[in-house]
Design an enzyme around this catalytic site. Sequence first.
Site, PDB file in Angstrom:
ATOM      1  N   ARG A  68       1.186  -1.060   0.154  1.00  0.00           N
ATOM      2  CA  ARG A  68       0.103   0.484  -0.251  1.00  0.00           C
ATOM      3  C   ARG A  68       0.851   1.160   0.203  1.00  0.00           C
ATOM      4  O   ARG A  68       0.471   2.710  -0.280  1.00  0.00           O
ATOM      5  CB  ARG A  68      -0.783   0.345   0.987  1.00  0.00           C
ATOM      6  CG  ARG A  68      -1.408   1.027   1.184  1.00  0.00           C
ATOM      7  CD  ARG A  68      -2.765   1.346   2.638  1.00  0.00           C
ATOM      8  NE  ARG A  68      -4.143   1.714   2.354  1.00  0.00           N
ATOM      9  CZ  ARG A  68      -3.948   2.757   3.803  1.00  0.00           C
ATOM     10  NH1 ARG A  68      -2.818   2.800   4.579  1.00  0.00           N
ATOM     11  NH2 ARG A  68      -4.875   3.531   3.308  1.00  0.00           N
ATOM     12  N   HIS A  72       0.347   4.651  -2.332  1.00  0.00           N
ATOM     13  CA  HIS A  72       0.273   5.645  -2.117  1.00  0.00           C
ATOM     14  C   HIS A  72       1.121   6.674  -2.201  1.00  0.00           C
ATOM     15  O   HIS A  72       0.712   7.843  -2.869  1.00  0.00           O
ATOM     16  CB  HIS A  72       0.005   5.742  -0.478  1.00  0.00           C
ATOM     17  CG  HIS A  72      -1.640   5.174  -0.722  1.00  0.00           C
ATOM     18  ND1 HIS A  72      -2.120   5.529   0.898  1.00  0.00           N
ATOM     19  CD2 HIS A  72      -2.173   4.360  -0.552  1.00  0.00           C
ATOM     20  CE1 HIS A  72      -3.761   5.443   0.677  1.00  0.00           C
ATOM     21  NE2 HIS A  72      -3.137   4.033   0.409  1.00  0.00           N
ATOM     22  N   ASP A  73       2.269   6.348  -3.068  1.00  0.00           N
ATOM     23  CA  ASP A  73       3.501   6.489  -3.045  1.00  0.00           C
ATOM     24  C   ASP A  73       3.117   7.186  -5.051  1.00  0.00           C
ATOM     25  O   ASP A  73       3.514   8.521  -4.971  1.00  0.00           O
ATOM     26  CB  ASP A  73       4.694   6.133  -3.431  1.00  0.00           C
ATOM     27  CG  ASP A  73       5.947   6.735  -3.759  1.00  0.00           C
ATOM     28  OD1 ASP A  73       6.003   8.344  -3.259  1.00  0.00           O
ATOM     29  OD2 ASP A  73       6.870   6.225  -4.299  1.00  0.00           O
ATOM     30  N   VAL A  76       0.626  10.250  -5.868  1.00  0.00           N
ATOM     31  CA  VAL A  76       0.949  11.844  -5.673  1.00  0.00           C
ATOM     32  C   VAL A  76       2.525  11.902  -6.742  1.00  0.00           C
ATOM     33  O   VAL A  76       3.120  11.366  -5.771  1.00  0.00           O
ATOM     34  CB  VAL A  76       1.003  11.522  -4.046  1.00  0.00           C
ATOM     35  CG1 VAL A  76       1.092  13.132  -4.153  1.00  0.00           C
ATOM     36  CG2 VAL A  76      -0.275  10.921  -3.890  1.00  0.00           C
ATOM     37  N   GLY A  78       4.031  10.609  -8.485  1.00  0.00           N
ATOM     38  CA  GLY A  78       4.960   9.364  -9.678  1.00  0.00           C
ATOM     39  C   GLY A  78       5.446   9.195  -8.540  1.00  0.00           C
ATOM     40  O   GLY A  78       5.341   9.236  -7.508  1.00  0.00           O
ATOM     41  N   ASP A  80       8.243   8.361  -6.640  1.00  0.00           N
ATOM     42  CA  ASP A  80       9.586   9.101  -6.651  1.00  0.00           C
ATOM     43  C   ASP A  80       9.753   9.488  -4.955  1.00  0.00           C
ATOM     44  O   ASP A  80      10.826  10.228  -4.186  1.00  0.00           O
ATOM     45  CB  ASP A  80       9.417  10.405  -6.673  1.00  0.00           C
ATOM     46  CG  ASP A  80       7.835  11.594  -6.428  1.00  0.00           C
ATOM     47  OD1 ASP A  80       7.214  10.806  -5.248  1.00  0.00           O
ATOM     48  OD2 ASP A  80       8.040  12.658  -6.728  1.00  0.00           O
ATOM     49  N   SER A  82       8.082  10.218  -2.632  1.00  0.00           N
ATOM     50  CA  SER A  82       7.550  11.522  -1.862  1.00  0.00           C
ATOM     51  C   SER A  82       6.820  11.566  -0.847  1.00  0.00           C
ATOM     52  O   SER A  82       6.985  11.506   0.344  1.00  0.00           O
ATOM     53  CB  SER A  82       6.660  12.976  -2.607  1.00  0.00           C
ATOM     54  OG  SER A  82       5.401  11.709  -2.830  1.00  0.00           O
ATOM     55  N   ASN A 100      -3.525   8.295   4.407  1.00  0.00           N
ATOM     56  CA  ASN A 100      -2.748   8.317   4.829  1.00  0.00           C
ATOM     57  C   ASN A 100      -3.165   8.522   6.250  1.00  0.00           C
ATOM     58  O   ASN A 100      -1.892   7.671   7.349  1.00  0.00           O
ATOM     59  CB  ASN A 100      -1.251   9.021   4.163  1.00  0.00           C
ATOM     60  CG  ASN A 100      -0.848   8.437   2.642  1.00  0.00           C
ATOM     61  OD1 ASN A 100      -1.740   7.669   2.110  1.00  0.00           O
ATOM     62  ND2 ASN A 100      -0.511   9.790   2.675  1.00  0.00           N
ATOM     63  N   PRO A 169      -7.095   7.226  -4.511  1.00  0.00           N
ATOM     64  CA  PRO A 169      -8.983   6.527  -4.796  1.00  0.00           C
ATOM     65  C   PRO A 169      -9.470   6.710  -2.771  1.00  0.00           C
ATOM     66  O   PRO A 169      -8.058   5.903  -3.115  1.00  0.00           O
ATOM     67  CB  PRO A 169      -9.174   5.284  -5.532  1.00  0.00           C
ATOM     68  CG  PRO A 169      -7.898   5.651  -6.053  1.00  0.00           C
ATOM     69  CD  PRO A 169      -6.574   6.622  -5.163  1.00  0.00           C
ATOM     70  N   HIS A 199      -6.136  -6.153  -2.237  1.00  0.00           N
ATOM     71  CA  HIS A 199      -7.203  -6.099  -1.320  1.00  0.00           C
ATOM     72  C   HIS A 199      -7.527  -7.694  -0.584  1.00  0.00           C
ATOM     73  O   HIS A 199      -7.834  -7.923   0.323  1.00  0.00           O
ATOM     74  CB  HIS A 199      -8.295  -5.465  -1.166  1.00  0.00           C
ATOM     75  CG  HIS A 199      -8.416  -3.811  -1.255  1.00  0.00           C
ATOM     76  ND1 HIS A 199      -9.752  -3.005  -1.325  1.00  0.00           N
ATOM     77  CD2 HIS A 199      -7.601  -2.878  -1.095  1.00  0.00           C
ATOM     78  CE1 HIS A 199      -8.907  -1.788  -1.619  1.00  0.00           C
ATOM     79  NE2 HIS A 199      -7.449  -1.989  -1.351  1.00  0.00           N
ATOM     80  N   THR A 200      -6.581  -8.132  -1.437  1.00  0.00           N
ATOM     81  CA  THR A 200      -6.658  -9.711  -0.753  1.00  0.00           C
ATOM     82  C   THR A 200      -5.787 -10.288   0.300  1.00  0.00           C
ATOM     83  O   THR A 200      -6.128 -11.112   1.242  1.00  0.00           O
ATOM     84  CB  THR A 200      -6.224 -10.884  -1.741  1.00  0.00           C
ATOM     85  OG1 THR A 200      -6.846 -11.879  -1.438  1.00  0.00           O
ATOM     86  CG2 THR A 200      -4.656 -10.772  -2.511  1.00  0.00           C
ATOM     87  N   ASP A 259      -3.854 -14.832  -2.873  1.00  0.00           N
ATOM     88  CA  ASP A 259      -5.035 -15.064  -3.691  1.00  0.00           C
ATOM     89  C   ASP A 259      -5.832 -14.819  -4.135  1.00  0.00           C
ATOM     90  O   ASP A 259      -6.174 -13.358  -4.877  1.00  0.00           O
ATOM     91  CB  ASP A 259      -5.205 -16.424  -2.994  1.00  0.00           C
ATOM     92  CG  ASP A 259      -6.111 -16.522  -2.059  1.00  0.00           C
ATOM     93  OD1 ASP A 259      -6.685 -14.666  -1.756  1.00  0.00           O
ATOM     94  OD2 ASP A 259      -6.436 -16.909  -0.637  1.00  0.00           O
TER      95      ASP A 259
END
Length: 334
Positions: A68, A72-73, A76, A78, A80, A82, A100, A169, A199-200, A259
């Site tokens: 995750r 999340h990087d 935002v 690209g 990088d 950040s 976050n 999102p 999300h598995t 899975d």
Amino acid sequence: MAAASINFLVLLIALALSPLSLAFSHGAHPFLYPQFYDYSCPKAHQIVRSIVAKAVAKEARMAASLLRLHFHDCFVKGCDASVLLDSSAGIVSEKGSVPNRNSIRGFEVIDEIKSALEKECPRTVSCADILTLAARDSTVLVGGPFWEVPLGRRDSLGASIQGSNRNIPAPNNTHQTIVTKFKLQGLDLVDLVALSGSHTIGFSRCTSFRQRLYNQTGNGLPDFSLDAGYAAHLRAGCPRSGGDQNLFPTDFASPARFDNYYFKNLLARKGLLSSDEILVTGSPETRRLVELYAADAGAFFVQFSKSMVKMGNITPLTGNKGEIRYNCRKINHQ
């Protein structure tokens, strides 16, 4: 003799270009390729893999957290790194954004990897590449697919909390909003469904799905698309008020294993987040993909790998852009 020389020359050219052609074949940025550190830091892969393995063995949930963190990087500015920056003079950390805050984690694992790499090969491996490798290795450690990671990213000189609040999102976004946020990153419907399959593994907080249990459409009733028995189970640990940080697996069937049960759950109306379930209810195209991946784990694994490479190459910094941070939490001149 002349023909043999020409053939040998062609072979040499092919070998020289092979990293680049491999990067292109996976939809990667042209300046990124898996062999980037083969000479400058040959133990880089081994160091990342061993520290991630230790962290996941200590806490299985860390696999999802590192995956995750990469997501999340990349959404935002690209891919990088950040997201790793702490607040400082001129920088407002993305760690405090709505997606976050009190949620994103795994920074200490990245710190440990970076420290080990700086000892092995100083000022060589970027924090952005560490995030990308850690996401892949985490996935493999809990049963997911392996893919070659194109490397050569550099690290940003700043962060964007506005971008973090705007681009990532959210669990309660509409189907069209999520599709648009993916499209803005160059990702299509196939990528959306495949990457949602992450999300598995992992967990989500009560505050992220409470509205589905008590007031989804403003009438005080649970989400019609949520299985009644599953909703009752969730309400037992996620009350109408309080318990915001209570955690629930995003895949109740096999939360610690990568899975395709996530997709099977969606078809059984047992997706935890609204953003999960709308993959079934939002459009015929995304539903067909959910059905495909629920029926064929292999197809899911293949597409997940392709989509992870594609996501991992959203507007990377390469060449002389950005820097190689010595400490992933701050830019070098601070």
